[in-house]
Design a protein around this motif. Sequence first.
Motif: not given
Length: 108
Positions: A82-108
């Motif tokens: 956070k200290e390193t990038v504070q002057h590099m980031v021009t905009a930040l939006e953080v969202m908490d989200v709910d998982l409604i589903g997932s699918a992935k190949k085995p081993g991924m």
Amino acid sequence: MAQEKTHLYRIAKIQVDPSQLTQYNTALKEQMTTAIRIEPGVLSYYAVADKKEPSHITIFEIYADSTAYKAHLQAQHFKKYKETVQHMVTALEVMDVDLIGSAKKPGM
């Protein structure tokens, strides 16, 4: 999938000063790999850049639970990031989200 209900999912949308993108990406990768290596509650990170605007970065984060996320915010490597990038980031939006589903190949 019952355990995943306690997981905390977040999306961070970040805009970086294009002239500092290489330095930002280096700091981000260092923070992510350190968190995965030493924090048991940090389960995964996916960081992607927009193909047309590489300085527009989206990060999908998964934590074991809210306690793990709170611990992550206090971790020394995260504070360094956070200290390193504070002057590099021009905009930040953080969202908490709910998982409604997932699918992935085995081993991924």
